[in-house]
Design an enzyme around this catalytic site. Structure first.
Site, PDB file in Angstrom:
ATOM      1  N   GLY A 266       0.912  -1.123   0.096  1.00 35.08           N
ATOM      2  CA  GLY A 266      -0.001  -0.029   0.013  1.00 35.08           C
ATOM      3  C   GLY A 266       0.871   1.221   0.195  1.00 35.08           C
ATOM      4  O   GLY A 266       0.414   2.348   0.522  1.00 35.08           O
TER       5      GLY A 266
ATOM      6  N   GLY B  86       1.754   3.266  -2.654  1.00 35.52           N
ATOM      7  CA  GLY B  86       1.767   4.389  -3.542  1.00 35.52           C
ATOM      8  C   GLY B  86       1.117   5.612  -3.126  1.00 35.52           C
ATOM      9  O   GLY B  86       1.681   6.530  -3.752  1.00 35.52           O
TER      10      GLY B  86
ATOM     11  N   ASP C 221      -2.453  -7.712  -5.499  1.00 37.10           N
ATOM     12  CA  ASP C 221      -3.559  -7.505  -4.655  1.00 37.10           C
ATOM     13  C   ASP C 221      -3.346  -8.399  -3.594  1.00 37.10           C
ATOM     14  O   ASP C 221      -3.413  -9.597  -3.548  1.00 37.10           O
ATOM     15  CB  ASP C 221      -4.886  -8.203  -5.582  1.00 37.10           C
ATOM     16  N   VAL C 222      -3.059  -7.917  -2.304  1.00 34.26           N
ATOM     17  CA  VAL C 222      -2.473  -8.368  -1.119  1.00 34.26           C
ATOM     18  C   VAL C 222      -3.623  -9.437  -0.673  1.00 34.26           C
ATOM     19  O   VAL C 222      -3.372 -10.268   0.312  1.00 34.26           O
ATOM     20  CB  VAL C 222      -2.008  -7.538  -0.033  1.00 34.26           C
TER      21      VAL C 222
ATOM     22  N   SER D 115      -4.762   0.282  14.431  1.00 32.36           N
ATOM     23  CA  SER D 115      -5.484   1.511  14.359  1.00 32.36           C
ATOM     24  C   SER D 115      -5.992   1.822  15.957  1.00 32.36           C
ATOM     25  O   SER D 115      -6.437   0.761  16.497  1.00 32.36           O
ATOM     26  CB  SER D 115      -6.426   1.617  13.297  1.00 32.36           C
TER      27      SER D 115
ATOM     28  N   TYR E  86     -13.739  -2.644   9.739  1.00 30.01           N
ATOM     29  CA  TYR E  86     -12.501  -1.966   9.785  1.00 30.01           C
ATOM     30  C   TYR E  86     -11.977  -2.203  11.210  1.00 30.01           C
ATOM     31  O   TYR E  86     -10.656  -2.759  11.544  1.00 30.01           O
ATOM     32  CB  TYR E  86     -12.341  -0.415   9.409  1.00 30.01           C
TER      33      TYR E  86
ATOM     34  N   ALA F  95     -11.046  -5.849  11.744  1.00 33.78           N
ATOM     35  CA  ALA F  95      -9.673  -6.343  11.067  1.00 33.78           C
ATOM     36  C   ALA F  95      -8.457  -5.617  11.901  1.00 33.78           C
ATOM     37  O   ALA F  95      -7.461  -6.088  12.053  1.00 33.78           O
ATOM     38  CB  ALA F  95      -9.625  -5.737   9.813  1.00 33.78           C
ATOM     39  N   LYS F  96      -8.731  -4.409  12.229  1.00 29.67           N
ATOM     40  CA  LYS F  96      -7.569  -3.732  13.016  1.00 29.67           C
ATOM     41  C   LYS F  96      -7.444  -4.371  14.326  1.00 29.67           C
ATOM     42  O   LYS F  96      -6.134  -4.370  14.994  1.00 29.67           O
ATOM     43  CB  LYS F  96      -7.791  -2.292  13.115  1.00 29.67           C
TER      44      LYS F  96
END
Length: 253
Positions: free
Chosen positions: A13, A15, A63-64, A142, A154, A157-158
């Protein structure tokens, strides 16, 4: 001699945003960088910047959330540089909705990118690190991992990334591999801006309000995260593993 001279770092990620800042910061310390993003073009600006400063960087499309693409990308990086020493998992997306509105696809995309992607990247690079008895891995969680309205996917996942970090640190420590995690708070990125604007709010006003609630009086910048990551992958952090470091200006929410 720079602190990461002779090391090869893979940053997902990278970029733009936090990932780009991390890639640039590690390059400043002498690391050769593999800039991973969905398309090679997405990583072009980061690669160009690093090269303009005299560093070495390679853009790699991946694509991870896809194991086959990760294997191809990691093998390409290893063939190009001859080693992989550092992995920084930053790649992420948001699909914010309240639970009753959230579609299965919204859940899967966010969990697959943040959590599954980090797991698959660790699994792919650890074989090189184990062989050389050396490696540094940093995941990105996060402050929102404690739960946040509209972010069931989110936040989940975090939160899970913290457990993944600890587990990987336990399993890989005997092979000289340090695994840690950073947990940013409010960081000023394009993703943060887009998330706020999707809610119909003015980004600058939200930023101003958030700054008043943060003990240090400002929101974070991608470089604030990059500086902590650079420390965690340095020799100065050789006895730190399995830890989560908040990067939030003193804020706890």
């Amino acid at each position: 001699m720079k602190s990461l001279e002779g090391r090869v770092a893979v940053v997902t990620g990278s970029g733009k945003g936090i990932g780009a800042a991390v890639a640039k910061r590690l390059a400043e310390e002498g690391a050769k960088i593999a800039v991973i993003d969905l398309k090679e073009d997405y990583g072009a600006n980061t690669v160009d910047y690093i090269k303009s400063k005299g560093g070495e960087a390679l853009a790699v499309a991946c694509d991870v959330s896809k194991a086959s693409q990760i294997e191809e990308a990691v093998n390409k990086i290893n063939q190009h540089y001859g080693q992989i020493d550092i992995l920084i998992n930053v790649a992420g997306v948001t699909r914010d909705k309240l639970i009753f509105q959230m579609e299965e696809e919204d859940w899967d995309l966010v969990l697959d990118t943040h959590l599954k992607g980090s797991f698959l990247m660790i699994k792919a690079v650890q074989k090189f690190m184990v062989k050389q008895n050396y490696g540094k891995i940093v995941n990105t969680s996060s402050l929102g991992s404690v739960g946040k309205r509209g972010q069931a996917n989110y936040s989940s996942a975090k939160a899970a990334l913290k457990a993944l970090t600890r587990t990987a640190a336990i399993e890989l420590g005997r092979y000289g591999i340090n695994v840690n995690c950073v947990a940013p708070g409010f960081i000023e990125t394009d993703m943060t801006r887009a998330t706020i604007e999707r809610m119909g709010k003015d980004f600058e006003e939200v930023k101003k309000g958030a700054s008043k609630m943060i003990p240090l009086g400002r929101v974070g910048q991608p470089e604030d995260v990059a500086n902590v990551v650079a420390f965690l992958v340095s020799e100065q952090a050789n006895y730190i593993s399995g830890e989560v470091i908040n990067i939030s200006g003193g804020s706890l929410t």
